[in-house]
Design a protein around this motif. Structure first.
Motif: not given
Length: 129
Positions: A51-52, A116-118, A38-41, A128-129
């Motif tokens: 990008v996560t 997650t990319a900074l 859920a955090t990813t989304e 993946r994104r």
């Protein structure tokens, strides 16, 4: 780990996801994974320029970002020489011992993801994104 340490409050963290009804309703044995997904989304929706990778994204991205933020909002740095990851702000009084170890991408993603990319740059890490 606790999101109260988050240095990036605008980025959704695990504590945010644990408050969602869908996560609360998940079986206890799968609640942590449900919160991580859920955090990813939440991050992908709220920060589409970043990008996560979710905790199941085990393939190291190409190119590899030099820094990522974990599910709690903590920063991890990649050692270009070894390809491993460390938490520069590790303090044994604040963080679990595992955060002080040198981790591979797979370990970092699985145990502390989403990552997650900074930078706000969709070209970082392809994948993946």
């Amino acid at each position: 780990m606790s999101s109260k340490r988050s240095k990036n409050p605008a980025l959704p963290v695990l504590d945010d996801a644990f408050r969602l009804a869908s996560v609360k309703d998940a079986e206890e044995s799968t609640r942590d994974l449900a919160a991580r997904l859920a955090t990813t989304e939440l991050r992908r929706v709220s920060h589409p320029g970043r990008v996560t990778w979710d905790p199941t994204d085990q393939a190291e991205p190409v190119p590899v970002p030099p820094t990522v933020v974990d599910g709690d909002g903590d920063l991890w740095l990649r050692d270009r020489g070894t390809g491993t990851w460390t938490m520069p702000e590790f303090n044994p009084k604040e963080f679990p011992a595992r955060c002080g170890e040198v981790l591979t991408w797979n370990q970092l993603a699985r145990e502390f993801g989403p990552l997650t990319a900074l930078a706000d740059d969709r070209r970082i890490g392809g994948g993946r994104r």
